[in-house]
Enzyme design. Structure first.
Site, PDB file in Angstrom:
ATOM      1  N   GLN A 150       0.947  -1.180  -0.154  1.00  0.00           N
ATOM      2  CA  GLN A 150      -0.090  -0.128   0.151  1.00  0.00           C
ATOM      3  C   GLN A 150       0.976   1.447   0.162  1.00  0.00           C
ATOM      4  O   GLN A 150       1.610   1.452   0.830  1.00  0.00           O
ATOM      5  CB  GLN A 150      -0.913  -0.027   1.202  1.00  0.00           C
ATOM      6  CG  GLN A 150      -1.957   1.094   1.407  1.00  0.00           C
ATOM      7  CD  GLN A 150      -2.375   1.291   2.666  1.00  0.00           C
ATOM      8  OE1 GLN A 150      -1.703   1.206   3.837  1.00  0.00           O
ATOM      9  NE2 GLN A 150      -3.585   1.551   3.031  1.00  0.00           N
ATOM     10  N   GLY A 151       0.702   2.083  -1.059  1.00  0.00           N
ATOM     11  CA  GLY A 151       1.501   3.239  -1.206  1.00  0.00           C
ATOM     12  C   GLY A 151       0.431   4.646  -0.905  1.00  0.00           C
ATOM     13  O   GLY A 151      -0.126   5.103  -1.910  1.00  0.00           O
ATOM     14  N   SER A 181       0.931   7.057   2.502  1.00  0.00           N
ATOM     15  CA  SER A 181       1.598   7.926   3.298  1.00  0.00           C
ATOM     16  C   SER A 181       2.793   8.458   2.520  1.00  0.00           C
ATOM     17  O   SER A 181       3.508   7.680   1.644  1.00  0.00           O
ATOM     18  CB  SER A 181       2.135   7.602   4.485  1.00  0.00           C
ATOM     19  OG  SER A 181       0.797   7.279   5.181  1.00  0.00           O
ATOM     20  N   GLU A 190      -9.640  -1.697   6.209  1.00  0.00           N
ATOM     21  CA  GLU A 190      -8.651  -1.985   7.152  1.00  0.00           C
ATOM     22  C   GLU A 190      -8.856  -1.972   8.569  1.00  0.00           C
ATOM     23  O   GLU A 190      -8.694  -2.750   9.309  1.00  0.00           O
ATOM     24  CB  GLU A 190      -7.532  -0.850   6.957  1.00  0.00           C
ATOM     25  CG  GLU A 190      -6.159  -1.202   7.654  1.00  0.00           C
ATOM     26  CD  GLU A 190      -5.056  -0.191   7.628  1.00  0.00           C
ATOM     27  OE1 GLU A 190      -5.552   1.064   7.229  1.00  0.00           O
ATOM     28  OE2 GLU A 190      -4.080  -0.407   8.103  1.00  0.00           O
TER      29      GLU A 190
END
Lengths: 346, 379
Positions: free
Chosen positions: B124-125, B127, B242
């Site tokens: 997951q990109g 932040s 999430e």
């Protein structure tokens, strides 16, 4: 698995909310509190609806529903801060149901359920934290019969047999008294289970108290302006309100779990009751105290209604012991063994 | 209200339990990150072949069509049985559900099966160094380039980046639009010249996370999820999944930490210390309240279909209680509690991130204040 009220339970909640909103408006709460009185005609209406006996079996003259249904009612009574004999009477009936002999049940439960008699409860001796100590007995000055917890279990006493002294507690929305000595007839059944069920009933009221104090604070934080902005837009205030929600929701989750366990999974009740007794008392006090801080100076005045919820939360949260004592019991049941009673901090 | 399992839920739990008992892969090999990851990948493949990945995904997408309660039961059983997590955690919990919710038919056909089997790992990109809590301020830039996009920028806190085939990537496609509207959600292929992964060492000494640097990395048009400029909504879905997906597992982890703490207290002969008893009781009560709150949230989500902002309470509780318990364990353990290489010192240091990762406690409180209580926004 379904952790939500059934349609029937939601209906009871709706009825109770409406009843309380119509009949126990804040000005009525204030009027009764300043007179330190109950309105018997309103209690008669509650009895008409079957509320004092909602968790009493049909054989004993009640509605034959469970502790969850009683919790729903008491949450709404706490939300309204309603001065009434409901907690003393329904609470005494819970203990008599669990611990009373057939004769004791037959003598008192139908009368408590119908509203013809009212009840009270409290503890004396080590059960109250000291040799001759008496707790503040809930509703005793106005009651016909009282449950008295002592070192050996629970006694059942007609109010006339008790040597009691009325006490002006800071909570003026209810009557209280202390007793000088235990009296009454021993109840032969499971007094511990009765006490645990009563603890859940008190926790339900505390949950409602916290909910209302939070709503009052949030409403004020939306409207009150300082430095040209609503104070609820400052994180120092809004995060305080978020913490109130955390406390109230923890209190509610633990209350309904314990109420469900009392009827459906009794082996889980002792721990569930000890947990909710500690959390509900702390959450209600922290929430009402934090609400006062949101209100600022106005919340500290006699004219402001918050005081009724604040004071009731403090007294109701200590009826069957301090939060510290309840936590010590939790520690014991969680696997740390018995602690020394003297070592439990308040 | 009925907190006991229904007959079919109990039957489901028994089925899970029996399968796990017969197929438990044993402990994860320790000390070698690559070997550990391959072990978990092989385990996921085995779970998948028996139909135990994507338990709550609809059957048409290769799932089992289980209810959220059954998904929670399944996660609890994995945690109770000390079963290693599947390799593709982020793909299963976030990537797949997002493709199911926002993807095209072609994307569902292309991406879902390899997520379930663990053949293609996802990371997951989101932040960036300058965009943490204020995620919508991201600066990674995607520009149109014949039949696709070229992305330049930097991401941080990217778990599994060195193992991943794909990255759920947020980039700005319209710098002139209001900040929430100019973002697009891409599926970025990691193995290409424009992508560089560097491990990020944390205060525990290990490198659980990575930074990734992009220099004109390429993404084809068919790897855009949702609308161009509509990435913010897609990202919010990811984050809600999430938070909703991890509650049940988190409670089992907290319970285990509390059991270890109680054992440590007894070992040190401190079980009648009144202050320690009070704190242990607070943890017991808090963890139980969190478990029950998660069940209430699940019941509500099954009625409405989408996890609500109340899920933020559970994340907040988790960080709060885990930090408090690991602090106390580090204290009770004495010198071992602050010695490098001990379990107590590791857990104590690792828990510092709990109030930051997956939404800082302050941001969670903002969400509760604004979206649950209806207080005015800060801005």
């Amino acid at each position: 698995m379904n952790f939500d009220l059934t349609d029937e339970q939601s209906e009871i909640k709706g009825t109770a909310k409406q009843f309380m909103a119509d009949r126990f408006k804040p000005e009525k709460v204030r009027e009764l509190a300043e007179a330190r009185a109950y309105d018997d005609s309103l209690y008669a209406q509650m009895a008409e609806l079957g509320w004092p006996g909602i968790a009493v079996s049909e054989d004993d003259g009640g509605q034959g529903l469970g502790l969850v249904e009683l919790a729903v009612l008491l949450e709404e009574a706490g939300y309204a801060c309603a001065p009434s004999q409901l907690l003393g009477s329904a609470g005494a009936a819970l203990v008599i149901t669990a611990a009373g002999s057939p004769e004791q049940r037959a003598e008192w439960l139908p009368r408590l359920a119908s509203g013809e008699a009212t009840g009270a409860f409290g503890a004396i001796g080590p059960a109250a934290g000291g040799e001759d100590e008496s707790t503040l007995f809930c509703d005793l000055p106005t009651a016909d019969v009282a449950v008295v917890f002592d070192a050996e279990g629970a006694l059942l006493a007609p109010a006339g047999e008790l040597d009691f002294e009325a006490v002006e507690a800071i909570d003026a929305t209810r009557s209280y008294a202390t007793i000088s000595a235990p009296a009454g007839e021993r109840m032969p059944g499971d007094a511990g289970a009765g006490r645990d069920r009563l603890a859940v009933a008190i926790a339900a009221e505390l949950t409602g108290i916290g909910q209302r104090a939070m709503e009052m604070a949030v409403e004020y934080a939306r409207e009150r302006k300082q430095f040209d902005r609503a104070i609820g837009s400052y994180q120092a205030v809004s995060h305080r309100c978020a913490a109130m929600l955390l406390g109230v929701e923890e209190s509610r989750s633990l209350t309904y779990y314990a109420a469900w366990a009392a009827d459906a999974e009794p082996e889980s009740l002792p721990l569930a009751a000890a947990m909710v007794s500690a959390r509900a008392a702390d959450a209600a006090w922290e929430t009402t105290a934090s609400a006062l801080q949101v209100f600022g100076g106005i919340g500290f005045t006699w004219e402001h209604d918050l005081q009724f919820w604040l004071k009731r939360s403090r007294v109701a949260g200590r009826m069957l012991g301090t939060p510290g004592e309840h936590r010590d019991r939790v520690a014991e049941l969680a696997g740390l063994g018995a602690g020394s009673a003297a070592g439990a901090p308040a | 209200m009925d907190l006991s399992l229904t007959e079919s839920e109990a039957a489901f739990r028994d089925e899970v339990r029996i399968w796990l008992k017969e197929n438990h892969p044993g402990p994860v090999p320790e000390g070698d990150d690559a070997a550990e990851f391959e072990f978990r990948r092989a385990w996921q493949k085995e779970m998948h072949e028996a139909g135990w990945t994507g338990v709550s995904w609809p059957e048409e997408f290769g799932g089992r069509g289980a209810s959220l309660i059954e998904q929670a039961i399944f996660n609890e059983e994995l945690a109770y049985g000390s079963v290693p997590p599947p390799a593709n955690v982020l793909g299963l919990v976030m990537g797949g559900p997002v493709v199911i919710a926002h993807g095209t038919t072609e994307q569902k056909e292309r991406f879902l099966e390899p997520i379930l089997s663990g053949e293609e790992i996802w990371c997951q990109g989101f932040s960036e160094p300058e965009s943490g809590s204020d995620l919508a301020s991201i600066k990674s830039r995607a520009v149109k380039s014949n039949g696709g996009w070229k992305i330049t920028g930097q991401k941080v806190w990217t778990t599994y980046a060195h193992e991943a085939k794909y990255c759920m990537f947020l980039a700005r496609t319209d710098p002139d639009a209001p900040k929430h509207r100019g973002i697009t959600y891409f599926i970025l292929e990691m193995d290409q010249p424009g992508v560089e992964v560097r491990p990020l060492r944390q205060i525990t000494g290990e490198a659980e996370f990575n930074e990734i640097f992009l220099e004109e990395a390429q993404v084809p048009d068919e790897n855009v999820i949702g609308e161009v400029g509509g990435g913010w909504q897609v990202a919010i879905t990811t984050l809600m999944f999430e938070r909703a997906g991890l509650g049940a597992v988190a409670v089992v982890g907290l319970r285990r930490t509390l059991e270890d703490l109680i054992a440590l207290v007894r070992e040190k002969g401190l079980e009648s210390d009144p202050l320690i008893r009070q704190r242990i009781a607070e943890f017991q009560i808090g963890i139980e309240a969190m478990r029950l709150g998660a069940l209430r949230t699940l019941t509500a989500t099954m009625k409405t279909g989408i996890p609500g902002p109340e899920g933020s309470l559970g994340k907040w509780q988790w960080g709060k209680y885990n930090q408090a318990m690991t602090e106390m364990a580090s204290e009770v353990a004495g010198p071992a509690g602050v010695t490098v290489g001990t379990d107590a010192s590791y857990r104590f240091l690792r828990s510092r991130a709990n109030s930051i990762e997956g939404g800082t406690t302050e941001v969670l409180q903002n969400i509760i204040a604004e979206r649950v209580l209806g207080l005015p926004k800060l801005r």
